[in-house]
Design a protein around this motif. Structure first.
Motif, short mmCIF file in Angstrom:
data_model
loop_
_atom_site.label_atom_id
_atom_site.label_comp_id
_atom_site.label_asym_id
_atom_site.label_seq_id
_atom_site.Cartn_x
_atom_site.Cartn_y
_atom_site.Cartn_z
N SER A 190 0.81 -1.22 0.00
CA SER A 190 0.00 0.00 0.00
C SER A 190 0.84 1.27 0.00
O SER A 190 0.47 2.27 -0.61
CB SER A 190 -0.91 0.01 1.23
OG SER A 190 -1.56 1.24 1.39
N THR A 191 2.00 1.24 0.67
CA THR A 191 2.79 2.46 0.87
C THR A 191 4.11 2.49 0.13
O THR A 191 4.67 3.57 -0.08
CB THR A 191 3.09 2.65 2.37
OG1 THR A 191 3.91 1.56 2.82
CG2 THR A 191 1.80 2.67 3.19
N GLY A 192 4.64 1.31 -0.23
CA GLY A 192 5.95 1.27 -0.88
C GLY A 192 7.09 1.65 0.04
O GLY A 192 8.16 2.07 -0.42
N ILE A 288 11.06 -12.89 6.52
CA ILE A 288 9.61 -13.11 6.50
C ILE A 288 9.11 -13.20 5.07
O ILE A 288 8.36 -14.12 4.71
CB ILE A 288 8.90 -11.97 7.26
CG1 ILE A 288 9.17 -12.08 8.76
CG2 ILE A 288 7.40 -11.99 6.98
CD1 ILE A 288 8.75 -10.86 9.55
N LEU A 289 9.53 -12.26 4.23
CA LEU A 289 9.05 -12.23 2.85
C LEU A 289 9.60 -13.41 2.04
O LEU A 289 8.89 -13.97 1.19
CB LEU A 289 9.44 -10.91 2.19
CG LEU A 289 8.79 -9.65 2.77
CD1 LEU A 289 9.15 -8.43 1.95
CD2 LEU A 289 7.28 -9.80 2.85
N LYS A 311 11.29 -10.06 -2.05
CA LYS A 311 12.10 -9.12 -1.29
C LYS A 311 11.30 -7.86 -0.96
O LYS A 311 10.33 -7.54 -1.64
CB LYS A 311 13.35 -8.74 -2.10
CG LYS A 311 14.24 -9.93 -2.45
CD LYS A 311 15.41 -9.49 -3.30
CE LYS A 311 16.29 -10.69 -3.67
NZ LYS A 311 17.44 -10.28 -4.52
N PRO A 312 11.71 -7.13 0.08
CA PRO A 312 10.99 -5.90 0.46
C PRO A 312 10.86 -4.91 -0.70
O PRO A 312 9.82 -4.28 -0.87
CB PRO A 312 11.85 -5.32 1.59
CG PRO A 312 12.52 -6.50 2.20
CD PRO A 312 12.80 -7.44 1.05
N HIS A 313 11.91 -4.80 -1.52
CA HIS A 313 11.86 -3.83 -2.61
C HIS A 313 10.89 -4.27 -3.71
O HIS A 313 10.44 -3.43 -4.50
CB HIS A 313 13.26 -3.58 -3.18
CG HIS A 313 13.69 -2.15 -3.06
ND1 HIS A 313 13.72 -1.48 -1.87
CD2 HIS A 313 14.07 -1.25 -4.01
CE1 HIS A 313 14.12 -0.23 -2.07
NE2 HIS A 313 14.32 -0.06 -3.37
N ASP A 314 10.56 -5.56 -3.77
CA ASP A 314 9.55 -6.01 -4.73
C ASP A 314 8.20 -5.39 -4.40
O ASP A 314 7.44 -5.01 -5.31
CB ASP A 314 9.43 -7.54 -4.72
CG ASP A 314 10.70 -8.23 -5.19
OD1 ASP A 314 11.55 -7.54 -5.78
OD2 ASP A 314 10.85 -9.43 -4.96
N LEU A 315 7.90 -5.27 -3.11
CA LEU A 315 6.65 -4.63 -2.70
C LEU A 315 6.68 -3.14 -3.04
O LEU A 315 5.67 -2.56 -3.45
CB LEU A 315 6.42 -4.81 -1.19
CG LEU A 315 6.39 -6.25 -0.66
CD1 LEU A 315 6.08 -6.25 0.83
CD2 LEU A 315 5.38 -7.10 -1.42
N ARG A 316 7.85 -2.53 -2.88
CA ARG A 316 8.01 -1.10 -3.20
C ARG A 316 7.82 -0.86 -4.70
O ARG A 316 7.13 0.06 -5.12
CB ARG A 316 9.38 -0.63 -2.73
CG ARG A 316 9.64 0.86 -2.94
CD ARG A 316 10.86 1.28 -2.13
NE ARG A 316 11.37 2.59 -2.52
CZ ARG A 316 10.84 3.76 -2.13
NH1 ARG A 316 9.79 3.76 -1.36
NH2 ARG A 316 11.38 4.89 -2.52
N HIS A 317 8.46 -1.71 -5.51
CA HIS A 317 8.29 -1.60 -6.96
C HIS A 317 6.83 -1.82 -7.35
O HIS A 317 6.31 -1.12 -8.22
CB HIS A 317 9.16 -2.65 -7.66
CG HIS A 317 10.59 -2.25 -7.82
ND1 HIS A 317 11.16 -1.96 -9.05
CD2 HIS A 317 11.57 -2.07 -6.91
CE1 HIS A 317 12.44 -1.64 -8.88
NE2 HIS A 317 12.71 -1.71 -7.59
N SER A 318 6.19 -2.79 -6.71
CA SER A 318 4.80 -3.11 -7.03
C SER A 318 3.88 -1.94 -6.70
O SER A 318 2.96 -1.63 -7.46
CB SER A 318 4.35 -4.36 -6.27
OG SER A 318 5.15 -5.48 -6.62
#
Length: 365
Positions: A190-192, A288-289, A311-318
Motif C-alpha cells: 500500500s505504501t511502498g 519473513i518475505l 524481497k521488500p523492494h519487490d513490494l516497493r516496486h509493485s
C-alpha cells in the motif's frame, strides 16, 4: 569565498592525511552526526569500503590524491561483472547505489579537503546507463492477488506439525506472528515503504491507531515517515492495509508490547536477540518475505506466476507500478512525494512493467 574556505584551499599537503580510509571514517562520523539510520550507515560503509579496498589492490596505497576517473570506471565494472569473471555480480540497481554513495563521498571530500581532491573523478564515469536496463521487479496483478491469498491464510502455514495437529489441535509455532507478517506485506504493497522505514515506524505515527477507527478511516495514514537524507513524508493505507494492520494491533501486538515498546511492528517477545524496545531488525523483514514467497510458489503450479525470492523492494516496486497503472491522473510529482524520491529518474526504474504485463496490454489490440 569566505575565510574558512580560503584557509582550507591553501592547506599544506600532509602525506599523513592523504588516505581514503582515514577520510572514510571521518565521513561516516559526519553522517552519524546527521542522525542517519544505523542500517544506512552500515550500507554506506560496505559500499565505500569496496572502493578503498580496490585502490589498495590496484596501487598498494589508498591516496586520495591518486583517485582518477579510470579507477571509478574500473570499480563500477567490477561491481557489475559476474563472479566467474572476477567481479561481484551485483544487480545494476545495487551498482547504481554504490555510484551514488561514492559520488556523495567525493563531493564531501572536495569541500572538506579541497587540497587533496581538487578534481571530481566522478565526472566522465560510465554511470548506470552504461549497463543493461534493470528488469522490472514489480509483481504482476495476478501475482499480487495470489500473494494476498497466501497472506490471508498465513496462520495455517505457521501451525505446528506434530501429533497435536494430527489430533485436530491448532497451535502455532513458538514466536510465529502470522497476523503481523500479513500486515507487513499489505502495508508494504500500500505504501511502498523501504524496509528500514517500515521497521522504524512508531505506533504513534499511525493515524488513527485504534483498531476500530482504523478499519473505517478512509484517510488512514502513517505520518512523519523518515526516509533517506532526513526527508519526511506521509503515506496512506489502502482498505486491505487498514484491515490487516487493525487485526495486528488488536490481536498480536499486545502479546509483544511492554512499557518500553514504541515501534509499530514488534519482534516476538521470546525471539532471540530481541531489542529492548522490541523493534524488528530490517533483515527480519527479508526473512519473513522470503518464506512467504516460498509458500506462495509451492501452491502455484504455474511457474510464470512464481515470486521467489520475494524481497521488500519487490513490494516497493509493485506499489509504484500499481500507482502508475491504475491512476492516470496521478502526476510524476505525486508519485515522487508518496515514494520519497527526489528526482524523476527513479520513476521509470520502479514502474517498468514486466514483458508479461506489456504483452497483456497489446493482446486485444
Amino acid at each position: 569565498m569566505d575565510t574558512t574556505t580560503a584557509r582550507r584551499s591553501f592547506r599544506v599537503y600532509d602525506p599523513e592525511e592523504d588516505h581514503l580510509q582515514f577520510w572514510l571514517e571521518e565521513y561516516l562520523g559526519h553522517l552519524e552526526e546527521e542522525d542517519r539510520p544505523n542500517e544506512e550507515l552500515k550500507k554506506t560503509r560496505r559500499m565505500l569500503q569496496r572502493f578503498v579496498d580496490q585502490q589498495m589492490e590496484r596501487y598498494s596505497h589508498d591516496k586520495v590524491t591518486a583517485v582518477v576517473t579510470r579507477d571509478v570506471n574500473a570499480w563500477l565494472a567490477k561491481l557489475y561483472a559476474k563472479k566467474e569473471h572476477g567481479g561481484f555480480g551485483f544487480a545494476p540497481s545495487y551498482v547504481n547505489g554504490h555510484q551514488v554513495a561514492l559520488s556523495s563521498f567525493i563531493k564531501w571530500l572536495q569541500i572538506r579537503v579541497p587540497h587533496l581532491m581538487k578534481e571530481n573523478p566522478m565526472k566522465g564515469a560510465q554511470g548506470i546507463h552504461y549497463y543493461p536496463e534493470p528488469e522490472g521487479r514489480a509483481l504482476l496483478p495476478q501475482q499480487i492477488l495470489s500473494l494476498k491469498n497466501i497472506c490471508d491464510r498465513l496462520e495455517y502455514f505457521h501451525l505446528k506439525t506434530d501429533r497435536r495437529r494430527m489430533r485436530g489441535m491448532t497451535e502455532l509455532k513458538s514466536n510465529a506472528r502470522p497476523i503481523r507478517d500479513r500486515a507487513i506485506v499489505y502495508v508494504g504493497l500500500s505504501t511502498g515503504l523501504r524496509r528500514h522505514e517500515l521497521v522504524m515506524i512508531g505506533l504513534d505515527q499511525v493515524v488513527p491507531n485504534d483498531p476500530e477507527k482504523l478499519r473505517v478511516a478512509r484517510g488512514a495514514k502513517i505520518v512523519r515517515v523518515r526516509g533517506k537524507r532526513k526527508t519526511e513524508r506521509t503515506v496512506f493505507l489502502s482498505v486491505d492495509a487498514r484491515a490487516a494492520l487493525a487485526d495486528y494491533l488488536e490481536k498480536e501486538r499486545p502479546m509483544d508490547a511492554t512499557s518500553e515498546t514504541t515501534a509499530l511492528f514488534l519482534s516476538a517477545i521470546g525471539a532471540a536477540k530481541r531489542k529492548p524496545d522490541g523493534q524488528m531488525h530490517p533483515r527480519s523483514v527479508n526473512k519473513i518475505l522470503e518464506q512467504i514467497g516460498i509458500w506462495h510458489d509451492a501452491e502455484i503450479a504455474d511457474s510464470s506466476r512464481h515470486i521467489s525470492p520475494l524481497k521488500p523492494h519487490d513490494l516497493r516496486h509493485s506499489c509504484a507500478s500499481e500507482l502508475r497503472r491504475n491512476n492516470s491522473e496521478m502526476t510524476d510529482e505525486d508519485i515522487m512525494q508518496l515514494m520519497g524520491w527526489r528526482d524523476k529518474e527513479q520513476i521509470p526504474r520502479y514502474t517498468r512493467a514486466k514483458e508479461e504485463l506489456i504483452a497483456s496490454f497489446v493482446e486485444g489490440l
